[in-house]
Write a protein that holds these residues in place. Structure first.
Motif, PDB file in Angstrom:
ATOM      1  N   SER A  14       0.811  -1.229   0.000  1.00 25.41           N
ATOM      2  CA  SER A  14       0.000   0.000   0.000  1.00 25.41           C
ATOM      3  C   SER A  14       0.840   1.273   0.000  1.00 25.41           C
ATOM      4  O   SER A  14       0.353   2.345   0.333  1.00 25.41           O
ATOM      5  CB  SER A  14      -0.965   0.029   1.191  1.00 25.41           C
ATOM      6  N   ARG A  15       2.092   1.158  -0.353  1.00 27.60           N
ATOM      7  CA  ARG A  15       2.964   2.325  -0.483  1.00 27.60           C
ATOM      8  C   ARG A  15       3.439   2.402  -1.924  1.00 27.60           C
ATOM      9  O   ARG A  15       3.601   1.385  -2.575  1.00 27.60           O
ATOM     10  CB  ARG A  15       4.152   2.218   0.462  1.00 27.60           C
ATOM     11  N   VAL A  16       3.692   3.608  -2.395  1.00 27.12           N
ATOM     12  CA  VAL A  16       4.165   3.783  -3.765  1.00 27.12           C
ATOM     13  C   VAL A  16       5.655   4.116  -3.713  1.00 27.12           C
ATOM     14  O   VAL A  16       6.063   5.090  -3.063  1.00 27.12           O
ATOM     15  CB  VAL A  16       3.389   4.897  -4.498  1.00 27.12           C
ATOM     16  N   LEU A  17       6.445   3.307  -4.392  1.00 22.70           N
ATOM     17  CA  LEU A  17       7.883   3.546  -4.513  1.00 22.70           C
ATOM     18  C   LEU A  17       8.114   4.290  -5.815  1.00 22.70           C
ATOM     19  O   LEU A  17       7.761   3.806  -6.884  1.00 22.70           O
ATOM     20  CB  LEU A  17       8.643   2.215  -4.513  1.00 22.70           C
ATOM     21  N   VAL A  18       8.695   5.475  -5.711  1.00 19.34           N
ATOM     22  CA  VAL A  18       8.989   6.303  -6.881  1.00 19.34           C
ATOM     23  C   VAL A  18      10.508   6.350  -7.049  1.00 19.34           C
ATOM     24  O   VAL A  18      11.221   6.756  -6.126  1.00 19.34           O
ATOM     25  CB  VAL A  18       8.459   7.746  -6.717  1.00 19.34           C
ATOM     26  N   VAL A  19      10.998   5.923  -8.185  1.00 18.68           N
ATOM     27  CA  VAL A  19      12.425   6.007  -8.511  1.00 18.68           C
ATOM     28  C   VAL A  19      12.563   7.049  -9.602  1.00 18.68           C
ATOM     29  O   VAL A  19      11.871   6.991 -10.614  1.00 18.68           O
ATOM     30  CB  VAL A  19      12.979   4.647  -8.985  1.00 18.68           C
ATOM     31  N   PHE A  20      13.448   8.023  -9.384  1.00 19.33           N
ATOM     32  CA  PHE A  20      13.560   9.135 -10.326  1.00 19.33           C
ATOM     33  C   PHE A  20      15.001   9.605 -10.468  1.00 19.33           C
ATOM     34  O   PHE A  20      15.856   9.279  -9.649  1.00 19.33           O
ATOM     35  CB  PHE A  20      12.656  10.292  -9.892  1.00 19.33           C
ATOM     36  N   TYR A  21      15.233  10.393 -11.517  1.00 19.90           N
ATOM     37  CA  TYR A  21      16.563  10.921 -11.835  1.00 19.90           C
ATOM     38  C   TYR A  21      16.515  12.438 -11.928  1.00 19.90           C
ATOM     39  O   TYR A  21      15.601  12.996 -12.533  1.00 19.90           O
ATOM     40  CB  TYR A  21      17.055  10.367 -13.178  1.00 19.90           C
ATOM     41  N   THR A  22      17.481  13.095 -11.318  1.00 20.66           N
ATOM     42  CA  THR A  22      17.665  14.532 -11.507  1.00 20.66           C
ATOM     43  C   THR A  22      19.133  14.762 -11.856  1.00 20.66           C
ATOM     44  O   THR A  22      20.005  14.064 -11.341  1.00 20.66           O
ATOM     45  CB  THR A  22      17.317  15.355 -10.247  1.00 20.66           C
ATOM     46  N   PRO A  23      19.431  15.723 -12.719  1.00 22.87           N
ATOM     47  CA  PRO A  23      20.821  15.950 -13.125  1.00 22.87           C
ATOM     48  C   PRO A  23      21.763  16.268 -11.958  1.00 22.87           C
ATOM     49  O   PRO A  23      22.912  15.836 -11.957  1.00 22.87           O
ATOM     50  CB  PRO A  23      20.727  17.142 -14.079  1.00 22.87           C
ATOM     51  N   CYS A  24      21.297  16.959 -10.937  1.00 21.38           N
ATOM     52  CA  CYS A  24      22.197  17.341  -9.847  1.00 21.38           C
ATOM     53  C   CYS A  24      22.309  16.298  -8.749  1.00 21.38           C
ATOM     54  O   CYS A  24      23.290  16.271  -8.015  1.00 21.38           O
ATOM     55  CB  CYS A  24      21.780  18.683  -9.260  1.00 21.38           C
ATOM     56  N   LYS A  25      21.341  15.399  -8.610  1.00 21.08           N
ATOM     57  CA  LYS A  25      21.364  14.411  -7.525  1.00 21.08           C
ATOM     58  C   LYS A  25      21.317  12.965  -8.017  1.00 21.08           C
ATOM     59  O   LYS A  25      21.095  12.056  -7.237  1.00 21.08           O
ATOM     60  CB  LYS A  25      20.189  14.648  -6.582  1.00 21.08           C
ATOM     61  N   CYS A  26      21.497  12.731  -9.303  1.00 18.81           N
ATOM     62  CA  CYS A  26      21.475  11.385  -9.894  1.00 18.81           C
ATOM     63  C   CYS A  26      20.177  10.662  -9.557  1.00 18.81           C
ATOM     64  O   CYS A  26      19.122  11.250  -9.571  1.00 18.81           O
ATOM     65  CB  CYS A  26      22.696  10.583  -9.471  1.00 18.81           C
ATOM     66  N   TRP A  27      20.262   9.368  -9.254  1.00  9.68           N
ATOM     67  CA  TRP A  27      19.082   8.540  -8.989  1.00  9.68           C
ATOM     68  C   TRP A  27      18.726   8.599  -7.518  1.00  9.68           C
ATOM     69  O   TRP A  27      19.596   8.553  -6.660  1.00  9.68           O
ATOM     70  CB  TRP A  27      19.351   7.101  -9.401  1.00  9.68           C
ATOM     71  N   GLN A  28      17.428   8.687  -7.247  1.00  7.87           N
ATOM     72  CA  GLN A  28      16.929   8.703  -5.880  1.00  7.87           C
ATOM     73  C   GLN A  28      15.601   7.964  -5.820  1.00  7.87           C
ATOM     74  O   GLN A  28      15.045   7.601  -6.852  1.00  7.87           O
ATOM     75  CB  GLN A  28      16.733  10.133  -5.393  1.00  7.87           C
ATOM     76  N   PHE A  29      15.105   7.770  -4.606  1.00  8.87           N
ATOM     77  CA  PHE A  29      13.779   7.185  -4.442  1.00  8.87           C
ATOM     78  C   PHE A  29      13.023   7.939  -3.356  1.00  8.87           C
ATOM     79  O   PHE A  29      13.620   8.581  -2.506  1.00  8.87           O
ATOM     80  CB  PHE A  29      13.851   5.699  -4.077  1.00  8.87           C
ATOM     81  N   ARG A  30      11.712   7.850  -3.424  1.00  6.23           N
ATOM     82  CA  ARG A  30      10.833   8.350  -2.376  1.00  6.23           C
ATOM     83  C   ARG A  30       9.707   7.341  -2.218  1.00  6.23           C
ATOM     84  O   ARG A  30       9.350   6.627  -3.154  1.00  6.23           O
ATOM     85  CB  ARG A  30      10.227   9.720  -2.698  1.00  6.23           C
ATOM     86  N   ILE A  31       9.131   7.320  -1.035  1.00  8.78           N
ATOM     87  CA  ILE A  31       8.012   6.447  -0.718  1.00  8.78           C
ATOM     88  C   ILE A  31       6.810   7.337  -0.425  1.00  8.78           C
ATOM     89  O   ILE A  31       6.919   8.276   0.362  1.00  8.78           O
ATOM     90  CB  ILE A  31       8.306   5.584   0.533  1.00  8.78           C
ATOM     91  N   VAL A  32       5.675   7.037  -1.029  1.00  9.47           N
ATOM     92  CA  VAL A  32       4.436   7.744  -0.734  1.00  9.47           C
ATOM     93  C   VAL A  32       3.578   6.783   0.081  1.00  9.47           C
ATOM     94  O   VAL A  32       3.204   5.712  -0.401  1.00  9.47           O
ATOM     95  CB  VAL A  32       3.703   8.196  -2.010  1.00  9.47           C
ATOM     96  N   SER A  33       3.287   7.175   1.330  1.00  6.53           N
ATOM     97  CA  SER A  33       2.506   6.320   2.223  1.00  6.53           C
ATOM     98  C   SER A  33       1.023   6.418   1.881  1.00  6.53           C
ATOM     99  O   SER A  33       0.612   7.310   1.128  1.00  6.53           O
ATOM    100  CB  SER A  33       2.752   6.727   3.675  1.00  6.53           C
ATOM    101  N   PRO A  34       0.202   5.533   2.440  1.00  8.53           N
ATOM    102  CA  PRO A  34      -1.234   5.560   2.145  1.00  8.53           C
ATOM    103  C   PRO A  34      -1.913   6.886   2.478  1.00  8.53           C
ATOM    104  O   PRO A  34      -2.882   7.267   1.838  1.00  8.53           O
ATOM    105  CB  PRO A  34      -1.800   4.427   3.003  1.00  8.53           C
ATOM    106  N   ASP A  35      -1.388   7.615   3.469  1.00 13.37           N
ATOM    107  CA  ASP A  35      -2.002   8.899   3.819  1.00 13.37           C
ATOM    108  C   ASP A  35      -1.427  10.079   3.021  1.00 13.37           C
ATOM    109  O   ASP A  35      -1.778  11.223   3.255  1.00 13.37           O
ATOM    110  CB  ASP A  35      -1.891   9.169   5.316  1.00 13.37           C
ATOM    111  N   GLY A  36      -0.520   9.787   2.073  1.00  5.04           N
ATOM    112  CA  GLY A  36       0.026  10.832   1.207  1.00  5.04           C
ATOM    113  C   GLY A  36       1.343  11.428   1.662  1.00  5.04           C
ATOM    114  O   GLY A  36       1.903  12.286   0.987  1.00  5.04           O
TER     115      GLY A  36
END
Length: 63
Positions: A14-36
């Motif tokens: 029930s959590r969303v794993l987001v994997v993303f790329y930015t030029p200044c910070k390379c690859w990162q991840f964030r988790i979005v919990s059920p409550d946002g």
């Protein structure tokens, strides 16, 4: 303007794993919990696979 590219969105326990790329910070991840709430660490990863693996481990540990 920063160009952020989302590599993947995956739902785990029930959590969303987001994997993303930015030029200044390379690859990162964030988790979005059920409550946002957006959670996650801020280290830099040098591949999408490494960020995704760290994100999955983070979710499994915080469960």
């Amino acid at each position: 303007m920063t160009s952020t590219k989302i590599h993947s969105l995956v739902c785990i326990y029930s959590r969303v794993l987001v994997v993303f790329y930015t030029p200044c910070k390379c690859w990162q991840f964030r988790i979005v919990s059920p409550d946002g709430t957006v959670l996650g660490d801020y280290p830099i990863y040098y591949s999408a696979e490494a960020a995704a693996k760290a994100g999955r481990e983070w979710i499994y540990q915080k469960r």
